[in-house]
Design an enzyme around this catalytic site. Structure first.
Site, PDB file in Angstrom:
ATOM      1  N   ALA A  57       0.890  -1.197   0.052  1.00 46.31           N
ATOM      2  CA  ALA A  57       0.170   0.064   0.028  1.00 46.31           C
ATOM      3  C   ALA A  57       0.864   1.167  -0.173  1.00 46.31           C
ATOM      4  CB  ALA A  57      -0.636  -0.137   1.116  1.00 46.31           C
ATOM      5  N   TYR A 181      -9.551   1.303   5.232  1.00 51.74           N
ATOM      6  CA  TYR A 181      -8.630   2.591   4.575  1.00 51.74           C
ATOM      7  C   TYR A 181      -9.839   3.588   3.976  1.00 51.74           C
ATOM      8  CZ  TYR A 181      -4.726   0.001   6.169  1.00 51.74           C
ATOM      9  OH  TYR A 181      -4.132  -0.829   7.154  1.00 51.74           O
TER      10      TYR A 181
END
Length: 355
Positions: A57, A181
């Site tokens: 990520a 997220y």
């Protein structure tokens, strides 16, 4: 013939097999810049038979990092640090992807082996976080609700990050909309309390994700595959559901995504998950069957026979693994050997091919 080691073509990319390396955060960057660790960590999988290697990520803006040690791709220095990593993967015959991300209210946290937990104070290198609504993740600092200008900056951030990723040589782009997220925070009613065009109905909650897919596809053109990772359930009452995930997945495919990477959870600390081998595979199957779209499965997939069966059952089109690649960076070669599949081995490793 092994399904796991059959090729898969998506747009201009042909993946040599369907056993892929899941993006896994290393918490080893400096100011968002990938280091020698990332080079060694990722390139070893190309020698180990991975069909696709997706870098961790990687934040599209500074405030989107999960921790101060996360990688980024919001500036050219970061782009240039990724380029030799990608080149080395290609040199070993691998295909390189990158997961573009923004952590939202779960940003500015301590890395897993730090002595502290929760949000990093600004005095220690942390920053103020943003989210769809001013609702904190349990134990973390309260975020600031994004206004219209802030949402536009998010879309622009993903667009510019995608351009830099392609300039660095990446073959595949993944949009991170899972694990609690930012884009997942917009999708779930547990974290999205908005009453404007980005909150309320599922169509409104999915608006930001779909705008990001639009922006990334515009940069990627017609040849680059785009994956979208979603959490197909929040594992919590009143949260995002598998049926909603299938609907959003259909919308994302219609907007230019090519494959949905199906995971789950991460949105709230009070989630309740029955963790066992392949526990998320039924979620991938639901999204695949209800949406009629390509998906990958992930989550405690640790051996060749298990991965092969997932494809044979029609639950997924590809398999991501994480832990097993960390335990054995040559998991792909080992799996091919166990299944008796014919694959291209590095000539340096041929002595291990038959016995």
């Amino acid at each position: 013939m092994s399904l796991l080691f059959s090729p898969l073509r998506i747009r201009s990319v042909t993946f040599p097999n369907r056993l892929w390396v899941s993006p896994m955060c290393m918490y080893s960057a400096v100011d968002g810049v990938a280091q020698e660790w990332h080079h060694a960590h990722l390139t070893q999988f190309a020698s180990g038979g991975a069909g696709l290697i997706v870098a961790e990520a990687t934040s599209v803006v500074p405030e989107g990092r999960i921790s101060p040690r996360d990688t980024g791709i919001w500036n050219d220095e970061q782009r240039d640090a990724w380029a030799p990593v990608v080149e080395a993967i290609h040199h070993r015959g691998g295909i390189a992807g990158i997961q573009l991300a923004h952590a939202g209210r779960k940003a500015s946290t301590w890395w897993p082996w730090a002595d502290d937990r929760g949000s990093v104070p600004e005095a220690d290198g942390g920053w103020a976080t943003v989210a769809p609504s001013a609702v904190a993740f349990e134990g973390f600092a309260e975020p600031v609700a994004l206004d219209a200008d802030g949402i536009e900056r998010i879309v622009i951030g993903f667009r510019d990050a995608a351009r830099r990723a392609l300039d660095a040589g990446f073959d595949v782009l993944e949009v991170h909309s899972a694990h609690g997220y930012l884009l997942h925070q917009f999708l779930s009613p547990l974290s999205n309390r908005r009453s404007d065009a980005y909150g309320g109905s599922l169509e409104h909650r999915a608006r930001l994700l779909l705008r990001v897919v639009d922006a990334v596809r515009e940069v990627a053109g017609s040849g680059v595959p785009i994956l979208v990772r979603i959490s197909a359930t929040d594992h919590a009452e009143g949260g995002f559901t598998p049926d909603e995930a299938a609907t959003v997945a259909e919308w994302a495919i219609a907007r230019g995504a090519d494959l949905i990477d199906v995971s789950s959870g991460g949105l709230v600390a009070h989630q309740r998950i029955d963790v066992h081998p392949g526990y998320q595979v039924p979620l991938a199957a639901t999204v695949r069957q209800e949406g009629g779209i390509p998906v990958s499965a992930v989550g405690l997939i640790t051996d060749a026979a298990q991965a092969e069966q997932i494809l044979a059952d029609g639950s997924a089109d590809a398999v991501f693994a994480g832990r097993e690649w960390l335990r054995d960076p040559h998991f792909g070669l080992r799996a091919a050997h166990e299944l008796g599949a014919e694959v291209v081995w590095p000539p340096q490793y041929l002595r291990a091919r038959w016995r």
